[in-house]
Motif scaffolding. Sequence first.
Motif, PDB file in Angstrom:
ATOM      1  N   LEU A 100       0.847  -1.190   0.000  1.00 52.62           N
ATOM      2  CA  LEU A 100       0.000   0.000   0.000  1.00 52.62           C
ATOM      3  C   LEU A 100       0.883   1.240   0.000  1.00 52.62           C
ATOM      4  N   THR A 101       0.774   2.025  -1.056  1.00 50.86           N
ATOM      5  CA  THR A 101       1.545   3.256  -1.156  1.00 50.86           C
ATOM      6  C   THR A 101       0.831   4.175  -2.135  1.00 50.86           C
ATOM      7  N   PHE A 102       1.461   5.285  -2.506  1.00 53.47           N
ATOM      8  CA  PHE A 102       0.819   6.237  -3.421  1.00 53.47           C
ATOM      9  C   PHE A 102       1.025   5.772  -4.864  1.00 53.47           C
ATOM     10  N   SER A 103       0.543   4.602  -5.176  1.00 44.61           N
ATOM     11  CA  SER A 103       0.842   3.971  -6.461  1.00 44.61           C
ATOM     12  C   SER A 103       0.078   4.567  -7.634  1.00 44.61           C
ATOM     13  N   ASN A 104      -0.975   5.306  -7.385  1.00 46.52           N
ATOM     14  CA  ASN A 104      -1.765   5.888  -8.474  1.00 46.52           C
ATOM     15  C   ASN A 104      -1.538   7.385  -8.652  1.00 46.52           C
ATOM     16  N   ALA A 105      -0.560   7.926  -7.945  1.00 44.91           N
ATOM     17  CA  ALA A 105      -0.243   9.345  -8.097  1.00 44.91           C
ATOM     18  C   ALA A 105       0.458   9.592  -9.427  1.00 44.91           C
ATOM     19  N   ILE A 106       0.143  10.713 -10.054  1.00 40.84           N
ATOM     20  CA  ILE A 106       0.850  11.112 -11.273  1.00 40.84           C
ATOM     21  C   ILE A 106       2.079  11.888 -10.824  1.00 40.84           C
ATOM     22  N   ALA A 148       6.731   8.848  -6.684  1.00 37.53           N
ATOM     23  CA  ALA A 148       5.741   7.941  -6.100  1.00 37.53           C
ATOM     24  C   ALA A 148       5.612   6.661  -6.914  1.00 37.53           C
ATOM     25  N   LEU A 149       5.560   6.787  -8.236  1.00 42.12           N
ATOM     26  CA  LEU A 149       5.365   5.615  -9.077  1.00 42.12           C
ATOM     27  C   LEU A 149       6.628   4.758  -9.171  1.00 42.12           C
ATOM     28  N   LEU A 150       7.777   5.407  -9.259  1.00 42.85           N
ATOM     29  CA  LEU A 150       9.023   4.650  -9.417  1.00 42.85           C
ATOM     30  C   LEU A 150       9.416   3.935  -8.125  1.00 42.85           C
ATOM     31  N   GLN A 151       9.130   4.526  -6.974  1.00 36.32           N
ATOM     32  CA  GLN A 151       9.424   3.808  -5.725  1.00 36.32           C
ATOM     33  C   GLN A 151       8.468   2.630  -5.555  1.00 36.32           C
ATOM     34  N   THR A 152       7.230   2.775  -6.045  1.00 28.83           N
ATOM     35  CA  THR A 152       6.287   1.654  -6.021  1.00 28.83           C
ATOM     36  C   THR A 152       6.824   0.503  -6.858  1.00 28.83           C
ATOM     37  N   TYR A 153       7.248   0.829  -8.067  1.00 32.02           N
ATOM     38  CA  TYR A 153       7.811  -0.190  -8.971  1.00 32.02           C
ATOM     39  C   TYR A 153       9.034  -0.854  -8.339  1.00 32.02           C
ATOM     40  N   ALA A 154       9.906  -0.067  -7.744  1.00 28.90           N
ATOM     41  CA  ALA A 154      11.157  -0.597  -7.196  1.00 28.90           C
ATOM     42  C   ALA A 154      10.893  -1.605  -6.080  1.00 28.90           C
ATOM     43  N   LEU A 155      10.004  -1.271  -5.161  1.00 28.92           N
ATOM     44  CA  LEU A 155       9.714  -2.183  -4.049  1.00 28.92           C
ATOM     45  C   LEU A 155       9.075  -3.464  -4.556  1.00 28.92           C
ATOM     46  N   LYS A 215      -0.851  15.794 -22.126  1.00 24.66           N
ATOM     47  CA  LYS A 215      -1.571  14.550 -22.375  1.00 24.66           C
ATOM     48  C   LYS A 215      -0.589  13.413 -22.636  1.00 24.66           C
ATOM     49  N   LYS A 216       0.479  13.698 -23.358  1.00 27.89           N
ATOM     50  CA  LYS A 216       1.507  12.686 -23.614  1.00 27.89           C
ATOM     51  C   LYS A 216       2.134  12.216 -22.308  1.00 27.89           C
ATOM     52  N   ARG A 217       2.423  13.168 -21.421  1.00 25.24           N
ATOM     53  CA  ARG A 217       2.995  12.827 -20.115  1.00 25.24           C
ATOM     54  C   ARG A 217       2.050  11.933 -19.338  1.00 25.24           C
ATOM     55  N   LEU A 218       0.784  12.306 -19.287  1.00 18.21           N
ATOM     56  CA  LEU A 218      -0.215  11.531 -18.566  1.00 18.21           C
ATOM     57  C   LEU A 218      -0.328  10.118 -19.134  1.00 18.21           C
ATOM     58  N   CYS A 219      -0.366  10.000 -20.451  1.00 18.57           N
ATOM     59  CA  CYS A 219      -0.472   8.679 -21.089  1.00 18.57           C
ATOM     60  C   CYS A 219       0.744   7.810 -20.773  1.00 18.57           C
ATOM     61  N   SER A 220       1.910   8.433 -20.642  1.00 14.79           N
ATOM     62  CA  SER A 220       3.120   7.682 -20.293  1.00 14.79           C
ATOM     63  C   SER A 220       3.024   7.102 -18.891  1.00 14.79           C
ATOM     64  N   PHE A 221       2.429   7.857 -17.969  1.00 12.40           N
ATOM     65  CA  PHE A 221       2.213   7.345 -16.610  1.00 12.40           C
ATOM     66  C   PHE A 221       1.247   6.162 -16.631  1.00 12.40           C
ATOM     67  N   ILE A 222       0.167   6.306 -17.365  1.00 13.46           N
ATOM     68  CA  ILE A 222      -0.836   5.239 -17.439  1.00 13.46           C
ATOM     69  C   ILE A 222      -0.231   3.982 -18.051  1.00 13.46           C
ATOM     70  N   GLU A 223       0.555   4.160 -19.100  1.00 15.57           N
ATOM     71  CA  GLU A 223       1.185   3.020 -19.756  1.00 15.57           C
ATOM     72  C   GLU A 223       2.215   2.353 -18.840  1.00 15.57           C
ATOM     73  N   PHE A 224       2.949   3.159 -18.087  1.00 15.18           N
ATOM     74  CA  PHE A 224       3.926   2.593 -17.152  1.00 15.18           C
ATOM     75  C   PHE A 224       3.228   1.722 -16.119  1.00 15.18           C
ATOM     76  N   LYS A 225       2.139   2.222 -15.557  1.00 14.62           N
ATOM     77  CA  LYS A 225       1.403   1.443 -14.551  1.00 14.62           C
ATOM     78  C   LYS A 225       0.849   0.154 -15.155  1.00 14.62           C
ATOM     79  N   ARG A 226       0.362   0.241 -16.374  1.00 13.51           N
ATOM     80  CA  ARG A 226      -0.196  -0.935 -17.036  1.00 13.51           C
ATOM     81  C   ARG A 226       0.890  -1.986 -17.305  1.00 13.51           C
ATOM     82  N   THR A 227       2.077  -1.535 -17.638  1.00 18.29           N
ATOM     83  CA  THR A 227       3.151  -2.445 -18.047  1.00 18.29           C
ATOM     84  C   THR A 227       3.978  -2.960 -16.876  1.00 18.29           C
ATOM     85  N   TYR A 228       4.267  -2.100 -15.898  1.00 17.75           N
ATOM     86  CA  TYR A 228       5.269  -2.432 -14.882  1.00 17.75           C
ATOM     87  C   TYR A 228       4.726  -2.615 -13.463  1.00 17.75           C
ATOM     88  N   ILE A 229       3.498  -2.213 -13.203  1.00 15.81           N
ATOM     89  CA  ILE A 229       2.954  -2.355 -11.854  1.00 15.81           C
ATOM     90  C   ILE A 229       1.949  -3.507 -11.831  1.00 15.81           C
TER      91      ILE A 229
END
Length: 365
Positions: A7-13, A17-24, A78-92
Amino acid sequence: MRKIGILTFSNAINYGALLQTYALQHYLSLNSACKVEVINYFTKFNKQELNPIQLKSSNFIKNLLLKVYSFLFYIPLKKRLCSFIEFKRTYINNSRKIYNSEEELLYAIEKYDVYISGSDQVFHPKINDWRVYYLGFQKGNSKKVAYAPSFGISQITKQEQKIILPYLRDFDALSSRELEGTKIIREILGFDVPQVCDPVFLLDAKEWEKISIKPQIKSPYILVYDLNGGKKLLPIVDKIRNETGLSVVWLTSNILNRFKRCRIVNDAGPREFIGYIENAEYVVTDSFHGTSFSLIFGKKVIPYIAMQSTSSRIISLMSICGISERVVFDSEENIIMSELPTDYKQKLSLFIESSKTYLLNNVIA
């Protein structure tokens, strides 16, 4: 197979927050025979962040002007936002079940053998849904582990201490990312807990290189990544630019930051964020995770303290590495532009290894 739920801030843009979630998640997946999931806590606030246009004002005219101005940058945002969404879909590896409210999570959370809270500022006592990150649900025969949580502030009130006391007591293992956090926990519970590294340090530079996307910039550059510093960073940047002749790449999500003689980047996703730091010559930043990735890649980093109230995380990290003198509190003061000392990696490595031992002993055992 044992199951671990994070449980962490995994859905924050937010890059950190996202990279530390992925790392753990990634580190535990590589070093255990457990199934590791990120508990998908997706709130109304997270939904609001999916709007690329975030600038707003309570003043009607100013708000209208900000909206019009924001639309000029809609495509990169929008490109930045889509990159976050794609990262979560692929790596989380998110849990199938999505929790949309604090009540739903606290009273209907799925069964895991180990629940982990952390990292990031999950122990900040003033966030609305703080009970979620203090794992305020019945654990049964499961374990509750806090890995590198941050309070985000150096002190909390006596009333706040009283409120969180029973939640801290329910953890089977406690730690903190900052020295100030260990002091807060000791003051509340009366015993010492270890200081451990942010999850991004659990992966080395080679692991991060596997997912980074490098910028198409052939010549050396100064990277600026700011959260709150803005134009206060300009004197530092100008000094380095004047002495080295290097170009400046300014990575920011704040579209109001438009500085002369700087290449402004508003469209970078998490993988691009890593790549920009990896390829930089210098990094000027007021961000904890900007500083962290600079140390991972051995960059000549100049951390700037933009907000004194939240400075402890950067100061604590630089102190562990024995290079706290490189932290800049006033953009007019002298800055250290030399290479990082050779022994900083040894000091950082000892800290990382002790953190890994804590994590594996309390999660896997």
